[in-house]
Design an enzyme around this catalytic site. Structure first.
Site, PDB file in Angstrom:
ATOM      1  N   HIS A 182      16.854  22.038  -0.512  1.00 54.71           N
ATOM      2  CA  HIS A 182      17.413  21.888  -1.854  1.00 54.71           C
ATOM      3  C   HIS A 182      16.603  20.837  -2.611  1.00 54.71           C
ATOM      4  O   HIS A 182      16.477  19.693  -2.179  1.00 54.71           O
ATOM      5  CB  HIS A 182      18.885  21.498  -1.789  1.00 54.71           C
ATOM      6  CG  HIS A 182      19.756  22.626  -1.318  1.00 54.71           C
ATOM      7  ND1 HIS A 182      20.811  22.459  -0.465  1.00 54.71           N
ATOM      8  CD2 HIS A 182      19.693  23.958  -1.604  1.00 54.71           C
ATOM      9  CE1 HIS A 182      21.380  23.646  -0.235  1.00 54.71           C
ATOM     10  NE2 HIS A 182      20.712  24.563  -0.911  1.00 54.71           N
ATOM     11  N   GLU A 185      17.585  16.981  -3.530  1.00 56.45           N
ATOM     12  CA  GLU A 185      18.028  16.080  -2.469  1.00 56.45           C
ATOM     13  C   GLU A 185      16.844  15.282  -1.935  1.00 56.45           C
ATOM     14  O   GLU A 185      16.377  15.486  -0.817  1.00 56.45           O
ATOM     15  CB  GLU A 185      18.735  16.915  -1.376  1.00 56.45           C
ATOM     16  CG  GLU A 185      19.932  17.677  -1.946  1.00 56.45           C
ATOM     17  CD  GLU A 185      20.493  18.784  -1.041  1.00 56.45           C
ATOM     18  OE1 GLU A 185      19.995  18.945   0.092  1.00 56.45           O
ATOM     19  OE2 GLU A 185      21.424  19.487  -1.481  1.00 56.45           O
ATOM     20  N   ARG A 240      18.227  22.654  -7.909  1.00 54.98           N
ATOM     21  CA  ARG A 240      18.614  22.834  -6.496  1.00 54.98           C
ATOM     22  C   ARG A 240      17.851  23.980  -5.822  1.00 54.98           C
ATOM     23  O   ARG A 240      17.385  23.862  -4.692  1.00 54.98           O
ATOM     24  CB  ARG A 240      20.127  23.127  -6.453  1.00 54.98           C
ATOM     25  CG  ARG A 240      20.656  23.663  -5.129  1.00 54.98           C
ATOM     26  CD  ARG A 240      22.167  23.921  -5.248  1.00 54.98           C
ATOM     27  NE  ARG A 240      22.722  24.680  -4.139  1.00 54.98           N
ATOM     28  CZ  ARG A 240      23.267  24.138  -3.058  1.00 54.98           C
ATOM     29  NH1 ARG A 240      23.303  22.842  -2.908  1.00 54.98           N
ATOM     30  NH2 ARG A 240      23.774  24.906  -2.111  1.00 54.98           N
ATOM     31  N   HIS A 310      19.854  17.575   4.530  1.00 59.30           N
ATOM     32  CA  HIS A 310      20.331  17.665   3.142  1.00 59.30           C
ATOM     33  C   HIS A 310      20.865  16.299   2.696  1.00 59.30           C
ATOM     34  O   HIS A 310      20.905  15.345   3.454  1.00 59.30           O
ATOM     35  CB  HIS A 310      21.499  18.657   3.048  1.00 59.30           C
ATOM     36  CG  HIS A 310      21.148  20.081   3.252  1.00 59.30           C
ATOM     37  ND1 HIS A 310      21.242  21.020   2.267  1.00 59.30           N
ATOM     38  CD2 HIS A 310      20.701  20.754   4.353  1.00 59.30           C
ATOM     39  CE1 HIS A 310      20.882  22.199   2.730  1.00 59.30           C
ATOM     40  NE2 HIS A 310      20.552  22.072   4.000  1.00 59.30           N
ATOM     41  N   GLU A 384      23.954  15.916   6.315  1.00 68.88           N
ATOM     42  CA  GLU A 384      24.027  15.494   4.916  1.00 68.88           C
ATOM     43  C   GLU A 384      23.877  13.975   4.928  1.00 68.88           C
ATOM     44  O   GLU A 384      24.751  13.270   5.408  1.00 68.88           O
ATOM     45  CB  GLU A 384      25.374  15.872   4.287  1.00 68.88           C
ATOM     46  CG  GLU A 384      25.676  17.355   4.257  1.00 68.88           C
ATOM     47  CD  GLU A 384      25.176  18.026   2.975  1.00 68.88           C
ATOM     48  OE1 GLU A 384      24.547  17.347   2.135  1.00 68.88           O
ATOM     49  OE2 GLU A 384      25.432  19.231   2.823  1.00 68.88           O
TER      50      GLU A 384
END
Ligand code: ARG
Ligand code: ZN
Length: 422
Positions: A182, A185, A240, A310, A384
């Site tokens: 993405h 990020e 994104r 991510h 994440e």
């Protein structure tokens, strides 16, 4: 003296005017918590009808009562959006009053030479610089680093994987790490660079990384979505998806983490090209997805660990995300991420939540981790990284080292567990 003062005022006129002009006309990130179904509906409307970028949740579909929404509101829609929120008495606060200042901070000091400064890894880097760094890293470490071209992006940028290998032990297993699927990020590619640098510097010095590298090779794809990443540096920081064109619409891009062949385009993805979670025309329709999938298919017998990086929200996730069902080794995976999260909490005093994707966040089919799991890579994870919303995607460079070190601790924990098992 007077002349000097006048000169100063004239030279800084535009800056002085801008600050005097107050914050009303600037970009902002709002934190909004809808309390009723009506407010939820208004908010869904706002985030789709106006020029805004939804940070959290990933799609308006997931906006629900009593749950924080993080919304990037550009200056030109600021007044309309705030009027609407006020009219419907929707509580909100300003999460970031100065996103442009943070963006400026994130892009400052970007130097091309990896050796020019010890803080290279504590800054964000343009795609060009990352390509330069890949080349340099290979040249400086000819015995341990190989660069493999696995394909190219929609806009024909190369997809390079670094292979770290410290010995030629036969039947060696491997770990795969990809970053930057993405575009916005940014901490993710920063982590891949950090991981490579750490491995090269601390092999034979740190017991854990030595043990890991002695027993497995590591394949690292620093920027899975180079077109999108480049676009966030040049044009739209909030982008994104990838940058492929779609038939019959002006809307650009496919969500590469909805484009893999794992319950593709079912609930949690969208077949609408204009959404942020567009699944693409068919599974692996995108060259970036295909390159990764082809590489993993041809290495599936050696790759034991699949890891996708991510941000943001501080979570350690494992399959499935495409169904609420549990994997056959659910409890084993749960144990691994639990231990990793506990270590992060102990060493860094930061909370990471953990669990299967679908149960921890939301149904999200077509993800790389689920696909890799179904391919047979039983230790498959999505991390994440920082933070939990304070800065969101605009994590200042001063936070890179802590964010990467805690993620590194989680990677080590998991990799060592797998080494132990085999
Ligand atoms: N925030 C990530 C996304 O929306 C979550 C990924 C979890 N894994 C998955 N296969 N969806 O893509
Ligand atoms: Zn992501």
């Amino acid at each position: 003296m007077k002349a000097l003062l006048i000169l100063f005022v004239l030279m800084n006129l535009d800056k002085l005017l801008k600050t005097a002009h107050c914050t009303e006309t600037q970009d902002q990130v709002l934190s909004i918590t809808p309390k009723t179904q009506e407010q939820v509906d208004i908010l869904k409307n706002v985030s789709t009808q106006y020029e805004t970028a939804l940070w959290q949740p990933v799609s308006p579909h997931y906006i629900k009562e009593d749950t924080q929404v993080h919304l990037f509101v550009p200056a030109n829609s600021s007044e309309t959006v705030k009027d609407l929120l006020q009219r419907y008495a929707i509580t909100h606060e300003v999460l970031l009053a100065n996103p442009n200042e943070l963006i400026e901070m994130q892009t400052r000091n970007d130097s091309g030479d990896p050796r020019s400064s010890s803080t290279f890894y504590e800054r964000y880097h343009s795609l060009e610089d990352i390509y330069f760094w890949i080349n340099r890293t290979q040249q400086d470490n000819p015995d341990t680093v190989k660069v493999i071209l696995i394909g190219s992006s929609f806009e024909k940028r190369p997809l390079y994987v670094l292979k770290l290998s410290v010995n030629n032990r036969p039947n060696k297993k491997a770990m795969w790490i990809d970053c930057g699927i993405h575009a916005r990020e940014w901490i993710s590619p920063a982590f891949c660079l950090w991981f490579v640098q750490y491995s090269l510097s601390f092999y034979q010095l740190n017991e854990d990384i030595t043990n890991i590298l002695d027993n497995m090779d590591v394949y690292i794809l620093p920027v899975l979505n180079p077109d999108g990443y480049h676009y966030t540096w040049t044009t739209n920081r909030m982008w994104r998806k990838n940058r492929s064109t779609n038939r019959g619409t002006k809307c650009i891009g496919v969500d590469l983490n909805r484009n893999f062949d794992a319950n593709w385009c079912t609930e949690g993805a969208s077949d609408q090209p204009c959404t942020e979670i567009y699944c693409g025309a068919f599974p692996e329709s995108e060259p970036e997805t295909q390159a990764v999938a082809d590489f993993l298919r041809s290495h599936k017998d050696i790759v034991q660990i699949y890891l996708s990086i991510h941000s943001y929200s501080q979570m350690l996730l494992f399959p499935y995300s495409c169904t609420l069902e549990e994997t056959e080794n659910h409890s084993e995976l749960l144990e691994m991420v639990q231990e990793a999260a506990q270590k992060i909490q102990r060493h860094y005093r930061n909370i990471y939540t953990y669990g299967s994707g679908a149960k921890t966040i939301y149904l999200a089919p077509g993800g790389s981790d689920d696909w890799a799991y179904k391919l047979g890579i039983k230790y498959s994870f999505t991390f994440e990284l920082q933070d939990r919303g304070r800065y969101g995607f605009l994590l200042p460079p001063s936070h890179i080292s802590k964010a990467c070190n805690e993620a590194l601790l989680a990677v080590k924990t998991i990799a060592l567990k797998v080494v132990e098992k085999t």
